[in-house]
Scaffold this motif. Sequence first.
Motif, PDB file in Angstrom:
ATOM      1  N   ASN A  88     -43.898 -15.849  10.053  1.00  0.00           N
ATOM      2  CA  ASN A  88     -43.162 -16.295  11.239  1.00  0.00           C
ATOM      3  C   ASN A  88     -41.849 -16.984  10.872  1.00  0.00           C
ATOM      4  N   LYS A  89     -41.821 -17.622   9.700  1.00  0.00           N
ATOM      5  CA  LYS A  89     -40.646 -18.368   9.285  1.00  0.00           C
ATOM      6  C   LYS A  89     -40.394 -18.157   7.796  1.00  0.00           C
ATOM      7  N   VAL A  90     -39.122 -18.241   7.422  1.00  0.00           N
ATOM      8  CA  VAL A  90     -38.728 -18.175   6.010  1.00  0.00           C
ATOM      9  C   VAL A  90     -37.773 -19.327   5.730  1.00  0.00           C
ATOM     10  N   LEU A  91     -38.049 -20.060   4.649  1.00  0.00           N
ATOM     11  CA  LEU A  91     -37.261 -21.225   4.263  1.00  0.00           C
ATOM     12  C   LEU A  91     -36.578 -20.923   2.928  1.00  0.00           C
ATOM     13  N   TRP A 136     -33.878 -22.988   7.117  1.00  0.00           N
ATOM     14  CA  TRP A 136     -34.572 -21.903   7.813  1.00  0.00           C
ATOM     15  C   TRP A 136     -33.595 -20.741   8.021  1.00  0.00           C
ATOM     16  N   ILE A 137     -34.045 -19.521   7.731  1.00  0.00           N
ATOM     17  CA  ILE A 137     -33.200 -18.352   7.952  1.00  0.00           C
ATOM     18  C   ILE A 137     -33.878 -17.420   8.960  1.00  0.00           C
ATOM     19  N   ILE A 159     -37.818 -20.294  -2.317  1.00  0.00           N
ATOM     20  CA  ILE A 159     -37.961 -19.595  -1.042  1.00  0.00           C
ATOM     21  C   ILE A 159     -39.424 -19.579  -0.670  1.00  0.00           C
ATOM     22  N   ALA A 160     -39.710 -19.887   0.575  1.00  0.00           N
ATOM     23  CA  ALA A 160     -41.096 -19.908   1.057  1.00  0.00           C
ATOM     24  C   ALA A 160     -41.185 -19.163   2.373  1.00  0.00           C
ATOM     25  N   TRP A 161     -42.326 -18.514   2.588  1.00  0.00           N
ATOM     26  CA  TRP A 161     -42.557 -17.849   3.867  1.00  0.00           C
ATOM     27  C   TRP A 161     -43.897 -18.316   4.431  1.00  0.00           C
ATOM     28  N   PHE A 162     -43.923 -18.436   5.760  1.00  0.00           N
ATOM     29  CA  PHE A 162     -45.086 -19.026   6.438  1.00  0.00           C
ATOM     30  C   PHE A 162     -45.554 -18.103   7.561  1.00  0.00           C
TER      31      PHE A 162
END
Length: 418
Positions: A379-382, A387-388, A415-418
């Motif tokens: 849902n989100k990428v940091l 946040w992008i 980089i992290a993705w959630f």
Amino acid sequence: MNEPSNFVDGAIGGCPDNNLENPPYVPDVTGGYLKSRTLCASGKQHLSTHYNLHNLYGLTEAIASHDALIKVKGKRPFIISRSTFPSHGHYAGHWTGDISSNWNDMYYTIPAIMLFNMYGVPLVGADVCGFRGATNEELCIRWTQLGSFYPFMRNHNGWKQPSQEPYVFSESAQSAMREALFSRYMLLPFLYTLFHKAHSTGVMVVRPLSFEFPQDPNTISIDRQFMWGNALLITPVLTPKTVQVSGYFPPTTWYSLYDGSAIHSKGQYIILQAPLDTINVHLQGGCILPIQDPSTTTAASRGNPFGLIVALSDQGIARGELFWDDGDSLLTFENGDYCEIIFLAKKNVLFSEIMHLNNQIDGLILNMIFVFGVPSAPNKVLVNEIWITDFFYRMDTKVLTLQNLAIPLGKQFIIAWF
């Protein structure tokens, strides 16, 4: 050539009749005599007779050429030799000599290239499309696809043979060859890193599957597939009028290099679709490839944006690295004049570690990342705590794509993705 080759057997006046010319045992050489198509075995050279030095002739030529070019140019020499001897790979590369333009000879180049990597000559290749005889369009397409994964690649044929440059074939053939060449240029950062590892640690650039999977007995006899490092598995088409190819996949997860679709292998042969414009290449889960937007020359490619292909293992982890220097100077590794970056992925986080830094990486950016094997849509990428929104996920292939990142390669990122 530098075996040395000779258009006269020995000498115009013949060779002496002695034990060097006619020893008790003669190996299975062309013509049945040691002098056949070369020099007299009893010929005098600076150090000894040609009998003692014949097999060293090409090596000593390579050493002399290597040292002379360094003295004249002050840069890395690029030397390709047909004749070789142990330690040749320290000074020069090798091409496999005169081969015929046929499917069988194309197949035999694979074990030849694997063998020379075992011999310590990682820069090795064969004449793409063949040297002797007339090639044909289908053969040349398939050979260009295979040759794009030779460590050393060139299209080369004999005098008075029909032209076999890509432009002499149809538009569709040119397109297929161009695609193969651009794939090679895209992978140059990874290939260059493999060559650095060969230089610094002695590991092989091209490897048999059995070297990476020694506990798998099915890999021992495989010589129609090969690997780049521990990451890429190449499965070429080696027979005419073929649009499918059978390839063995050791027991792990493999991803198509082109779309990230996964094969969860138990150690089995799998039938792969292989239309004429496609060579099958798969990436082993757990590996990260550095890639770069391709241009038509290596010099132009060097300034293009980079990317990463992250192939997650079944445990969700992956590792890769990039070695980068100016591509020309001598002893950059030994003198510390290089950049080395480690890439790691685990628990939905991808990050870099700068192991060594120099200014050759200045101005280069990481622009795209493809993460293969992401089980569900994030849902989100940091990116570096920002946040992008410029990312997308494909449910069918489970590939996460991040684009327009513009991250300086010379700075660590997370980089992290959630």
